[in-house]
Design a protein around this motif. Structure first.
Motif, PDB file in Angstrom:
ATOM      1  N   ASP A  54       0.832  -1.206   0.000  1.00 44.50           N
ATOM      2  CA  ASP A  54       0.000   0.000   0.000  1.00 44.50           C
ATOM      3  C   ASP A  54       0.862   1.248   0.000  1.00 44.50           C
ATOM      4  N   SER A  55       1.924   1.238   0.809  1.00 41.71           N
ATOM      5  CA  SER A  55       2.833   2.381   0.854  1.00 41.71           C
ATOM      6  C   SER A  55       3.521   2.574  -0.492  1.00 41.71           C
ATOM      7  N   LEU A  56       3.955   1.486  -1.117  1.00 46.53           N
ATOM      8  CA  LEU A  56       4.617   1.578  -2.413  1.00 46.53           C
ATOM      9  C   LEU A  56       3.665   2.128  -3.461  1.00 46.53           C
ATOM     10  N   ARG A  57       2.427   1.683  -3.452  1.00 47.35           N
ATOM     11  CA  ARG A  57       1.445   2.144  -4.437  1.00 47.35           C
ATOM     12  C   ARG A  57       1.239   3.651  -4.304  1.00 47.35           C
ATOM     13  N   GLU A  58       1.203   4.137  -3.063  1.00 40.98           N
ATOM     14  CA  GLU A  58       1.065   5.577  -2.831  1.00 40.98           C
ATOM     15  C   GLU A  58       2.255   6.339  -3.372  1.00 40.98           C
ATOM     16  N   GLN A  59       3.452   5.826  -3.112  1.00 42.94           N
ATOM     17  CA  GLN A  59       4.666   6.518  -3.547  1.00 42.94           C
ATOM     18  C   GLN A  59       4.823   6.509  -5.060  1.00 42.94           C
ATOM     19  N   VAL A  60       4.441   5.410  -5.705  1.00 42.60           N
ATOM     20  CA  VAL A  60       4.563   5.318  -7.161  1.00 42.60           C
ATOM     21  C   VAL A  60       3.588   6.268  -7.844  1.00 42.60           C
TER      22      VAL A  60
ATOM     23  N   ASP B  71       0.844   7.786 -10.255  1.00 45.67           N
ATOM     24  CA  ASP B  71       0.469   7.579 -11.652  1.00 45.67           C
ATOM     25  C   ASP B  71       1.665   7.038 -12.429  1.00 45.67           C
ATOM     26  N   LEU B  72       1.500   5.853 -13.016  1.00 45.23           N
ATOM     27  CA  LEU B  72       2.581   5.199 -13.740  1.00 45.23           C
ATOM     28  C   LEU B  72       2.638   5.578 -15.224  1.00 45.23           C
ATOM     29  N   SER B  73       1.693   6.327 -15.702  1.00 44.41           N
ATOM     30  CA  SER B  73       1.546   6.508 -17.144  1.00 44.41           C
ATOM     31  C   SER B  73       2.751   7.185 -17.792  1.00 44.41           C
ATOM     32  N   GLN B  74       3.503   7.977 -17.035  1.00 42.30           N
ATOM     33  CA  GLN B  74       4.633   8.695 -17.634  1.00 42.30           C
ATOM     34  C   GLN B  74       5.921   7.869 -17.654  1.00 42.30           C
ATOM     35  N   TYR B  75       5.905   6.689 -17.012  1.00 37.15           N
ATOM     36  CA  TYR B  75       7.128   5.911 -16.880  1.00 37.15           C
ATOM     37  C   TYR B  75       7.156   4.735 -17.857  1.00 37.15           C
ATOM     38  N   LYS B  76       8.332   4.512 -18.440  1.00 37.96           N
ATOM     39  CA  LYS B  76       8.510   3.415 -19.387  1.00 37.96           C
ATOM     40  C   LYS B  76       9.517   2.373 -18.895  1.00 37.96           C
ATOM     41  N   THR B  77      10.379   2.753 -17.947  1.00 36.94           N
ATOM     42  CA  THR B  77      11.455   1.889 -17.471  1.00 36.94           C
ATOM     43  C   THR B  77      11.639   2.122 -15.981  1.00 36.94           C
ATOM     44  N   ALA B  78      12.195   1.120 -15.288  1.00 38.86           N
ATOM     45  CA  ALA B  78      12.554   1.286 -13.876  1.00 38.86           C
ATOM     46  C   ALA B  78      13.851   0.545 -13.596  1.00 38.86           C
ATOM     47  N   PHE B  79      14.727   1.160 -12.824  1.00 39.32           N
ATOM     48  CA  PHE B  79      15.894   0.483 -12.272  1.00 39.32           C
ATOM     49  C   PHE B  79      15.502  -0.064 -10.903  1.00 39.32           C
ATOM     50  N   LEU B  80      15.844  -1.315 -10.642  1.00 40.95           N
ATOM     51  CA  LEU B  80      15.565  -1.928  -9.352  1.00 40.95           C
ATOM     52  C   LEU B  80      16.875  -2.428  -8.756  1.00 40.95           C
ATOM     53  N   LEU B  81      17.354  -1.736  -7.733  1.00 39.49           N
ATOM     54  CA  LEU B  81      18.562  -2.115  -7.012  1.00 39.49           C
ATOM     55  C   LEU B  81      18.125  -2.696  -5.679  1.00 39.49           C
ATOM     56  N   ILE B  82      18.501  -3.936  -5.417  1.00 37.24           N
ATOM     57  CA  ILE B  82      18.008  -4.644  -4.238  1.00 37.24           C
ATOM     58  C   ILE B  82      19.185  -5.190  -3.430  1.00 37.24           C
ATOM     59  N   ASP B  83      19.012  -5.266  -2.125  1.00 39.18           N
ATOM     60  CA  ASP B  83      19.994  -5.943  -1.290  1.00 39.18           C
ATOM     61  C   ASP B  83      19.982  -7.423  -1.682  1.00 39.18           C
ATOM     62  N   GLY B  84      21.059  -7.869  -2.336  1.00 43.89           N
ATOM     63  CA  GLY B  84      21.083  -9.217  -2.878  1.00 43.89           C
ATOM     64  C   GLY B  84      21.083 -10.317  -1.845  1.00 43.89           C
ATOM     65  N   LEU B  85      21.353  -9.972  -0.575  1.00 48.08           N
ATOM     66  CA  LEU B  85      21.401 -10.977   0.482  1.00 48.08           C
ATOM     67  C   LEU B  85      20.225 -10.871   1.449  1.00 48.08           C
ATOM     68  N   MET B  86      19.245 -10.040   1.137  1.00 43.36           N
ATOM     69  CA  MET B  86      18.092  -9.943   2.031  1.00 43.36           C
ATOM     70  C   MET B  86      17.238 -11.197   1.911  1.00 43.36           C
TER      71      MET B  86
ATOM     72  N   ARG C  68       7.071  -9.701  -5.599  1.00 43.70           N
ATOM     73  CA  ARG C  68       5.619  -9.775  -5.772  1.00 43.70           C
ATOM     74  C   ARG C  68       4.973  -8.433  -5.454  1.00 43.70           C
ATOM     75  N   GLU C  69       5.475  -7.766  -4.422  1.00 42.65           N
ATOM     76  CA  GLU C  69       4.939  -6.457  -4.049  1.00 42.65           C
ATOM     77  C   GLU C  69       5.143  -5.453  -5.183  1.00 42.65           C
ATOM     78  N   ILE C  70       6.353  -5.437  -5.724  1.00 42.20           N
ATOM     79  CA  ILE C  70       6.638  -4.502  -6.812  1.00 42.20           C
ATOM     80  C   ILE C  70       5.785  -4.821  -8.029  1.00 42.20           C
ATOM     81  N   TYR C  71       5.674  -6.117  -8.352  1.00 43.31           N
ATOM     82  CA  TYR C  71       4.890  -6.508  -9.511  1.00 43.31           C
ATOM     83  C   TYR C  71       3.410  -6.162  -9.328  1.00 43.31           C
ATOM     84  N   SER C  72       2.922  -6.281  -8.096  1.00 41.78           N
ATOM     85  CA  SER C  72       1.511  -5.974  -7.845  1.00 41.78           C
ATOM     86  C   SER C  72       1.209  -4.497  -8.070  1.00 41.78           C
TER      87      SER C  72
END
Length: 376
Positions: free
Chosen positions: A104-110, A112-127, A135-139
């Motif tokens: 829910d917090s992510l959806r609020e922060q994101v 309107d997606l209409s202006q975006y075509k690409t996203a960089f996703l940098l993640i803690d690889g050991l989390m 799944r959260e990001i994809y949702s």
């Protein structure tokens, strides 16, 4: 310290700065940064991780907006650096979001997606629970944007803070940078089927306990020794395993590769990324030539005849880098020059897992793979 900037056929190549240490980030260069872009992406090599706090403080003191991460190595064109940092203009980035497990917090922060075509996703690889985060990001993002990125962290596999923004450095999360630019994303690995199929009959997160209801290592060992010249002993597990990754079967898709990185004393096999129980898997095989050929394939796949690519952003698994050794330069050269009328600036990092979603399905987390994005 060096820069790359050139013009060919009226195409301006992306300006990227490499600094050996924070001491080389002069006031003159800071002024240049301030004039060149509103936001910057910073890739810091593991060998210079001790400078992270000072880099953050220096950029903050000079009013420069940035986000970034620490990776085992960083590279620019065909040079692979084990220390230092890259500062890359992120001109298409309009929003950078710190992601935790709260859809829910992510959806609020994101928004309107209409202006975006690409996203960089940098993640803690050991989390832990990376799949939950994907799944959260994809949702929230769905198939509306291309996603490209990689697992940050240390080749020692010791978890430490590895992601940072103007607010500081942290771990156990991710950074999602939303970009208005279009992109072409490609995923290639160069590994072929060697043995299988097998069923993972017992696993926990990234550790395989049993394959076909038997000890994971016994099945893995017997398959390799029965059809190759390789023989395991008490000290050579990694030397052999680096040539025989595991591929998770996906209907209608190429294998999602997993790196069987560590053999535990109880015969369990520890991978860098999760392998779900009941997965159908194959043992894969490749060599340096097939991996370098995959680099050509990924470069060609990101090419668009109607648009010139100014830069090619690459996330390349650290175990590929170690396996190719001196020939990793060839892999980088292949990505720069394969099928490119105007060779782009190639830049990126070696990773603890590679991330891609091209608008047609779930966000995947790979090992021993190249993920590349041509940003237009």
């Amino acid at each position: 310290m060096g820069t790359i900037s050139e013009k060919k056929k009226n195409i301006t190549i992306l300006l990227i700065m490499y600094f050996e240490t924070i001491k080389h980030l002069s006031q003159e260069k800071i002024v240049e940064l301030s004039a060149n872009a509103d936001t910057y992406l910073v890739f810091l090599a593991e060998g210079s991780a001790s400078e992270a706090e000072e880099i953050i403080a220096t950029l903050n003191q000079n009013g420069i907006n940035f986000f970034g991460a620490i990776y085992p190595t960083i590279f620019q064109d065909n040079i692979n650096f084990e220390s230092g940092f890259l500062i890359i203009p992120a001109k298409g980035v309009k929003k950078v979001i710190k992601v935790k497990n709260n859809a829910d917090s992510l959806r609020e922060q994101v928004g309107d997606l209409s202006q975006y075509k690409t996203a960089f996703l940098l993640i803690d690889g050991l989390m832990e629970n990376k799949d939950d985060l994907f799944r959260e990001i994809y949702s929230v993002v769905g198939t509306s944007v291309n996603i490209v990125g990689g697992g940050a962290g240390y080749f020692t596999l010791q978890q430490n803070p590895c992601l940072f923004t103007n607010e500081g450095i942290f771990m156990d999360g991710a950074l999602l940078a939303l970009i208005e630019n279009k992109s072409q994303v490609a995923v290639k690995h160069g590994w072929d089927m060697f043995a299988g199929p097998f069923m993972v009959t017992s696993s926990e997160n990234n550790v395989i306990h049993e394959i076909n209801w038997q000890s994971a290592f016994e099945v893995y060992k017997n398959a390799i020794e029965s059809d190759s010249e390789h023989r395991f002993n008490d000290t050579n597990y990694f030397d052999i395993a680096k040539m025989f990754p595991i591929g998770i079967h996906k209907d209608g898709k190429d294998f999602v590769v997993r790196d069987p990185y560590i053999l535990r004393s109880n015969g369990h096999i520890e991978c860098i990324s999760d392998i779900p129980e009941n997965s159908m898997i194959y043992i894969l095989k490749g060599d340096q030539d097939t991996l370098i050929n995959a680099a050509e394939e990924v470069s060609v796949a990101t090419n668009d005849a109607e648009r010139d690519c100014k830069c090619l952003m690459v996330f390349d698994c650290i175990t590929r880098v170690k396996y190719l050794d001196d020939r990793f330069k060839e892999e980088l050269d292949m990505m720069k020059f394969a099928n490119k009328e105007v060779p782009p600036t190639v830049y990126g990092v070696s990773t603890l897992g590679e991330i891609a979603s091209t608008g047609y399905g779930y966000v995947e987390f790979y090992n021993k793979t190249i993920v590349a994005a041509a940003i237009y």
